[in-house]
Every structure is written in structure tokens, then in C-alpha cells.
Write a protein that holds these residues in place. Structure first.
Motif, PDB file in Angstrom:
ATOM      1  N   THR A  32      12.424  97.273 104.013  1.00  0.00           N
ATOM      2  CA  THR A  32      11.119  96.662 103.738  1.00  0.00           C
ATOM      3  C   THR A  32      11.177  95.729 102.538  1.00  0.00           C
ATOM      4  OG1 THR A  32      10.494  98.606 102.423  1.00  0.00           O
ATOM      5  CG2 THR A  32       9.878  98.589 104.750  1.00  0.00           C
ATOM      6  N   ASP A  33      11.961  96.089 101.525  1.00  0.00           N
ATOM      7  CA  ASP A  33      12.127  95.252 100.326  1.00  0.00           C
ATOM      8  C   ASP A  33      13.537  95.504  99.809  1.00  0.00           C
ATOM      9  OD1 ASP A  33      12.218  94.033  97.865  1.00  0.00           O
ATOM     10  OD2 ASP A  33      10.299  94.835  97.160  1.00  0.00           O
ATOM     11  N   TRP A  34      14.371  94.458  99.824  1.00  0.00           N
ATOM     12  CA  TRP A  34      15.777  94.640  99.461  1.00  0.00           C
ATOM     13  C   TRP A  34      15.956  95.109  98.020  1.00  0.00           C
ATOM     14  CZ3 TRP A  34      19.460  94.741 103.074  1.00  0.00           C
ATOM     15  CH2 TRP A  34      19.168  94.167 104.312  1.00  0.00           C
ATOM     16  N   ALA A  35      15.002  94.877  97.178  1.00  0.00           N
ATOM     17  CA  ALA A  35      15.118  95.283  95.776  1.00  0.00           C
ATOM     18  C   ALA A  35      14.880  96.772  95.572  1.00  0.00           C
ATOM     19  CB  ALA A  35      14.140  94.482  94.911  1.00  0.00           C
ATOM     20  N   THR A  36      14.082  97.384  96.452  1.00  0.00           N
ATOM     21  CA  THR A  36      13.713  98.784  96.268  1.00  0.00           C
ATOM     22  C   THR A  36      14.049  99.663  97.472  1.00  0.00           C
ATOM     23  OG1 THR A  36      11.482  98.345  97.119  1.00  0.00           O
ATOM     24  CG2 THR A  36      11.818  98.143  94.728  1.00  0.00           C
ATOM     25  N   PRO A  49      24.313  88.071 104.560  1.00  0.00           N
ATOM     26  CA  PRO A  49      23.867  88.713 103.322  1.00  0.00           C
ATOM     27  C   PRO A  49      23.589  87.752 102.172  1.00  0.00           C
ATOM     28  CG  PRO A  49      26.241  88.872 103.483  1.00  0.00           C
ATOM     29  CD  PRO A  49      25.768  88.203 104.756  1.00  0.00           C
ATOM     30  N   PHE A  50      24.032  86.511 102.291  1.00  0.00           N
ATOM     31  CA  PHE A  50      24.024  85.623 101.131  1.00  0.00           C
ATOM     32  C   PHE A  50      22.627  85.249 100.654  1.00  0.00           C
ATOM     33  CE2 PHE A  50      28.060  84.791 103.449  1.00  0.00           C
ATOM     34  CZ  PHE A  50      28.871  85.519 102.584  1.00  0.00           C
ATOM     35  N   PRO A  51      21.666  84.950 101.519  1.00  0.00           N
ATOM     36  CA  PRO A  51      20.302  84.719 101.025  1.00  0.00           C
ATOM     37  C   PRO A  51      19.709  85.958 100.346  1.00  0.00           C
ATOM     38  CG  PRO A  51      20.538  83.843 103.241  1.00  0.00           C
ATOM     39  CD  PRO A  51      21.765  84.652 102.966  1.00  0.00           C
ATOM     40  N   ASP A  55      18.453  86.103  96.425  1.00  0.00           N
ATOM     41  CA  ASP A  55      17.108  86.561  96.063  1.00  0.00           C
ATOM     42  C   ASP A  55      17.176  87.681  95.037  1.00  0.00           C
ATOM     43  OD1 ASP A  55      14.178  86.965  96.430  1.00  0.00           O
ATOM     44  OD2 ASP A  55      14.846  88.841  97.348  1.00  0.00           O
ATOM     45  N   LEU A  56      18.076  88.639  95.236  1.00  0.00           N
ATOM     46  CA  LEU A  56      18.179  89.764  94.310  1.00  0.00           C
ATOM     47  C   LEU A  56      18.650  89.315  92.931  1.00  0.00           C
ATOM     48  CD1 LEU A  56      19.669  92.567  96.609  1.00  0.00           C
ATOM     49  CD2 LEU A  56      17.329  92.362  95.744  1.00  0.00           C
ATOM     50  N   ARG A  57      19.572  88.379  92.872  1.00  0.00           N
ATOM     51  CA  ARG A  57      20.029  87.896  91.560  1.00  0.00           C
ATOM     52  C   ARG A  57      18.866  87.327  90.745  1.00  0.00           C
ATOM     53  NH1 ARG A  57      23.897  85.153  94.478  1.00  0.00           N
ATOM     54  NH2 ARG A  57      25.801  86.373  94.795  1.00  0.00           N
ATOM     55  N   GLU A  58      17.938  86.701  91.424  1.00  0.00           N
ATOM     56  CA  GLU A  58      16.822  86.063  90.740  1.00  0.00           C
ATOM     57  C   GLU A  58      15.775  87.070  90.279  1.00  0.00           C
ATOM     58  OE1 GLU A  58      16.310  82.886  89.842  1.00  0.00           O
ATOM     59  OE2 GLU A  58      18.366  82.458  90.516  1.00  0.00           O
ATOM     60  N   ARG A  59      15.438  88.045  91.112  1.00  0.00           N
ATOM     61  CA  ARG A  59      14.300  88.906  90.782  1.00  0.00           C
ATOM     62  C   ARG A  59      14.664  90.355  90.486  1.00  0.00           C
ATOM     63  NH1 ARG A  59      11.844  91.724  95.276  1.00  0.00           N
ATOM     64  NH2 ARG A  59      13.012  91.387  97.219  1.00  0.00           N
ATOM     65  N   CYS A  60      15.849  90.782  90.885  1.00  0.00           N
ATOM     66  CA  CYS A  60      16.226  92.187  90.652  1.00  0.00           C
ATOM     67  C   CYS A  60      17.741  92.315  90.755  1.00  0.00           C
ATOM     68  CB  CYS A  60      15.542  93.095  91.671  1.00  0.00           C
ATOM     69  SG  CYS A  60      15.857  94.860  91.406  1.00  0.00           S
ATOM     70  N   PRO A  61      18.484  91.902  89.728  1.00  0.00           N
ATOM     71  CA  PRO A  61      19.954  91.843  89.843  1.00  0.00           C
ATOM     72  C   PRO A  61      20.630  93.193  90.046  1.00  0.00           C
ATOM     73  CG  PRO A  61      19.236  91.371  87.599  1.00  0.00           C
ATOM     74  CD  PRO A  61      17.998  91.387  88.442  1.00  0.00           C
ATOM     75  N   ALA A 341      29.092  89.581  96.911  1.00  0.00           N
ATOM     76  CA  ALA A 341      28.039  89.142  95.993  1.00  0.00           C
ATOM     77  C   ALA A 341      28.641  88.580  94.709  1.00  0.00           C
ATOM     78  CB  ALA A 341      27.097  90.306  95.679  1.00  0.00           C
ATOM     79  N   ALA A 342      29.669  89.242  94.189  1.00  0.00           N
ATOM     80  CA  ALA A 342      30.326  88.747  92.971  1.00  0.00           C
ATOM     81  C   ALA A 342      30.884  87.352  93.195  1.00  0.00           C
ATOM     82  CB  ALA A 342      31.438  89.709  92.564  1.00  0.00           C
ATOM     83  N   ASN A 343      31.437  87.122  94.363  1.00  0.00           N
ATOM     84  CA  ASN A 343      32.080  85.838  94.656  1.00  0.00           C
ATOM     85  C   ASN A 343      31.091  84.712  94.934  1.00  0.00           C
ATOM     86  OD1 ASN A 343      34.647  86.772  94.319  1.00  0.00           O
ATOM     87  ND2 ASN A 343      35.083  87.022  96.497  1.00  0.00           N
ATOM     88  N   ARG A 344      29.827  85.049  95.103  1.00  0.00           N
ATOM     89  CA  ARG A 344      28.804  84.020  95.324  1.00  0.00           C
ATOM     90  C   ARG A 344      27.885  83.858  94.105  1.00  0.00           C
ATOM     91  NH1 ARG A 344      28.064  81.523 100.540  1.00  0.00           N
ATOM     92  NH2 ARG A 344      29.811  82.214 101.842  1.00  0.00           N
TER      93      ARG A 344
END
Length: 424
Positions: A32-36, A49-51, A55-61, A341-344
Motif C-alpha cells: 500500500t505504501d512502499w515506505a511503511t 524497482p527503480f522508480p 521515491d524512497l530516497r527522496e521521502r524515506c531513505p 538501490a546502492a548502484n542507482r
């Protein structure tokens, strides 16, 4: 104790698979929400997975989920590296995030040494494998690997479309690992079937099914080992039978666990790297044409394919409750280490979301970071290079049959599960 003594008794603990504990209720369904509510099992993660990472890097790393009994997902290179190098706060005793957790007393050996081993055991367990994966040792496997790649393409004669994932990318690492271990040619068909069953994603959804498939592989490997005891030869199985750790020959379960590790780390990951590279070249003719015109650029391009399509995601377990980089982690929480994720991460790589086949200074994390950095990286690079060299030599013109028809998957190793290519 002789090798015969080690394998002529029932050494497998019948309760081994009951030791794993379940923590938390099983939570399924779409995220429902990738951050939580993160889940690497959601098909959208495998597909693209890249988008989600961006998104997570910006709002919830450092994302969190209650799934799997609690897990954290760092998305910044800096945070992923910090966990990978920190053996004081994070244990490697299991590398597969799920509702089951192996007991703490499995450390420091873990389930599949040395990748699941913690210090101080890890150093010696890893060191004893290094001679089999040096550049010199790997070079000896290159001629047969190249010949096998040619034989696979010979089999495509007269066809317009082939599945480059199943019929090429998957077959090459299976053959190489079979050669490395010394699996007789007469046993290779069964060997491939067992590998396929272990790596089936639907089998991973059921612990009973997964244990059943592992048990079948255990029986197969035990038979191969006993044959090697009777008839030693120059291969990795014989080497493992004779090598010593801390002055003693290896425990039978240790030997079989390392062989199982080779199937996971040496087949699935390289399969996905070869497949992802061919997928990119099929969809980007300008890069394919450049490599045909400048074949000396291939090693550089390979590193970029490894960075951009890094297949491997590992995990750690939090040792004790702690506050870490702004979040409160509990003992036995999972940490999902997404090297893709580290590589992007744009803070680490310029134009991180682009594939630049002439990228220089490419210090990617495709082979992991810290003490568990892939000890088979020389072998994986050789397989990827040879597979691409032979393909480009024999099939210089190819394209995707259906650009939107490629199915991606993989939990520990992401890549195309099928890859239909027009080759005529």
C-alpha cells in the motif's frame, strides 16, 4: 577421521528445519505504501524497482515494513555500505528475508557458510575457498565455457526466435558450476532439474515445498560426494573433501552447504546478469552496434551492466535493539540490502539512472560490500564476458520479440525470467 568415515553415517540433523522460528503473522497482498509497507515479493518490485527506489530516497531513505516480522530497507549507498561493513551490530546468519528466522546459536557459522557466517568463523571459511576462484583458476575454465556457449548457439540454427534467458543465460552458469564441481555429464540433466526446482519462485512461497526440494538436492549431492570419495579427481568437490579448517577436515554439512551456496550465488546471479545484459543490448541497438565496432569496450560495458542491473539483494539481522541513523531497530529485525538501490544512488554515481557503456571509474556494488563481497567475482565476470563475446560474434543482429513481454523476477537475484529474442 577419514573422508569415508564422515559420509558413511547419518550426519544430517532431522530437526534442523524445525529450528527456524516464526516472528509475526504472515502479511500478504500488494504493497500500500512502499515506505511503511515494503515487500520485495510484490511483483512490481521485480518488474521495475527503480522508480520505487528513487521515491524512497527522496521521502524515506530507510523504509520499514511490518511484513516478515519487521524489516528495514535502506536505499542510500552510504547506509547500505554502513550495514554491510558493520559486523558488530548486524548478523549474516541468514540472507533470505522471510517470516522464518534461524536461531541465534547458528551464528557464527550460519546456514550456508561463508556467506551466512559472522566473524571470527567467517574469515577462515571464506579463505579456504579462495584458491578455487583466483584469476588463474578461473582462466582454466574459459576454453570450455566458450566452447559451450558456441554449442548452445549452434542449437539455435534454423530458428527465428529463442528464449535467451532459459536457453542461454541460464544454461551457461549451470554448465560452469557443474564443471567446477566435477558433476559427471551423465548427471547434468538431473542436476539442472534440481537447480531449477530450488530456484522456482513458487517453491519459495511454501517452506515445506522449499525444504522438500532442498532435500532432493541433498540426496543428489551426497551421492556425488560419495562417488568422489571412491574416485578422487581434480575438481572442487575433491578439494572440499581434503581441505582443512582449524586443523580438521570439514564437517559433511559444511561441505554440502557450501555446494548449495554455489548454486545460489554462482548460478542464479550470473544467469540474471547475462540475461539483463542481453535484454539491454536487444533494446538499445546503438549500444550493441558500438560494441560490435569497438569490441575492446566490452569489459567497460560489462561493469556498467553490472552496476545498472545489479541482480543481488542480501540481508542481515539486527543483533540487539538499537537506535540507528534516526530509526529504532529491534533485535532480529531484517535489514534488506538492495545493492541495485546502492548502484542507482545519484549521490554516488553521475547520471545514475542511465546506462553508459563507456562509464569510467565504475566502483559499483554489484558484487556486494564488506566481508561478504562475492568471492566468485572473477568467475562471474569471465562467464558474463565470454557469454556476451560469443553471442555478439555469432548473433550480431537481434531484437526483443515483444518489448513489453519480458517477465522479470527474482528475490535474491533479479533479472529476466524469459527473454524471447528475434535472432534472424
Amino acid at each position: 577421521m577419514t573422508a569415508d568415515d564422515r559420509f558413511n553415517k547419518d550426519f544430517r540433523d532431522p530437526n534442523r528445519d524445525q529450528y527456524h522460528t516464526i516472528r509475526g503473522e504472515t502479511i500478504s497482498g500488494p504493497v500500500t505504501d512502499w515506505a511503511t509497507d515494503f515487500s520485495h515479493l510484490d511483483p512490481r518490485w521485480a518488474e521495475d524497482p527503480f522508480p520505487i527506489m528513487d521515491d524512497l530516497r527522496e521521502r524515506c531513505p530507510i523504509a520499514h515494513t511490518d511484513r516478515f516480522g519487521g524489516a528495514w530497507v535502506p536505499t542510500l549507498y552510504e547506509d547500505i555500505a554502513a550495514v554491510a561493513y558493520d559486523t558488530e551490530n548486524f548478523s549474516s546468519r541468514s540472507v533470505n528475508v522471510g517470516n522464518f528466522r534461524p536461531p541465534k546459536n547458528l551464528a557464527p557459522i550460519g546456514e550456508l557458510p561463508p556467506i551466512t557466517s559472522d566473524p571470527p568463523f567467517h574469515h577462515g571459511a571464506r579463505k579456504l575457498l579462495l584458491p578455487a576462484f583466483t584469476k588463474t583458476a578461473v582462466a582454466r575454465l574459459e576454453p570450455t565455457t566458450r566452447a559451450y556457449c558456441h554449442s548452445l548457439i549452434d542449437g539455435f540454427k534454423g530458428r527465428d526466435v529463442v528464449d535467451a534467458a532459459e536457453e542461454y543465460a541460464q544454461r551457461v552458469p549451470e554448465q560452469v558450476i557443474g564443471d567446477l564441481l566435477g558433476i559427471p555429464q551423465g548427471d547434468r540433466k538431473l542436476f539442472r532439474e534440481l537447480i531449477s526446482n530450488i530456484n522456482r519462485e513458487d517453491a519459495l512461497d511454501s517452506r515445506d515445498e522449499h525444504v522438500e526440494q532442498l532435500s532432493k538436492m541433498f540426496v543428489f549431492l551426497l551421492a556425488e560426494i560419495k562417488e568422489h570419495v571412491k574416485n578422487p579427481r581434480e575438481d572442487l568437490i575433491t578439494y572440499l573433501l581434503n581441505v582443512e579448517l582449524r586443523g580438521r577436515k570439514l564437517d559433511p554439512n559444511h561441505i554440502i552447504s557450501m555446494m548449495l551456496l554455489l548454486f545460489a550465488a554462482g548460478i542464479g546471479t550470473t544467469t540474471k546478469s547475462i540475461g539483463s545484459s542481453l535484454w539491454h543490448l536487444a533494446g538499445h541497438p546503438q549500444d550493441r552496434e558500438r560494441l560490435l565496432a569497438e569490441p575492446e569496450l566490452l569489459p567497460t560495458a560489462m561493469e556498467e551492466f553490472l552496476r545498472a542491473f545489479a541482480p543481488v539483494t542480501m540481508s542481515r539481522l539486527v543483533k540487539e535493539d538499537m537506535h540507528w541513523r534516526g530509526v529504532d531497530m529491534k533485535a532480529d529485525d531484517w535489514i534488506l540490502l538492495s545493492y541495485p538501490a546502492a548502484n542507482r544512488d545519484p549521490a554516488q554515481f553521475d547520471r545514475a539512472d542511465e546506462v553508459l557503456i563507456d562509464r569510467e571509474g565504475n566502483r559499483h556494488a554489484a558484487f556486494g560490500l564488506g566481508i561478504h563481497r562475492c568471492l566468485g567475482s572473477h568467475l562471474a565476470r569471465m562467464e558474463l564476458r565470454v557469454a556476451l563475446e560469443v553471442w555478439l560474434e555469432r548473433i550480431p543482429e537481434f531484437r526483443l520479440q515483444e518489448p513489453d513481454g519480458v517477465v522479470w523476477g527474482g528475490r535474491l537475484a533479479r533479472g529476466p525470467l524469459n527473454l524471447p529474442l528475434h535472432i534472424s
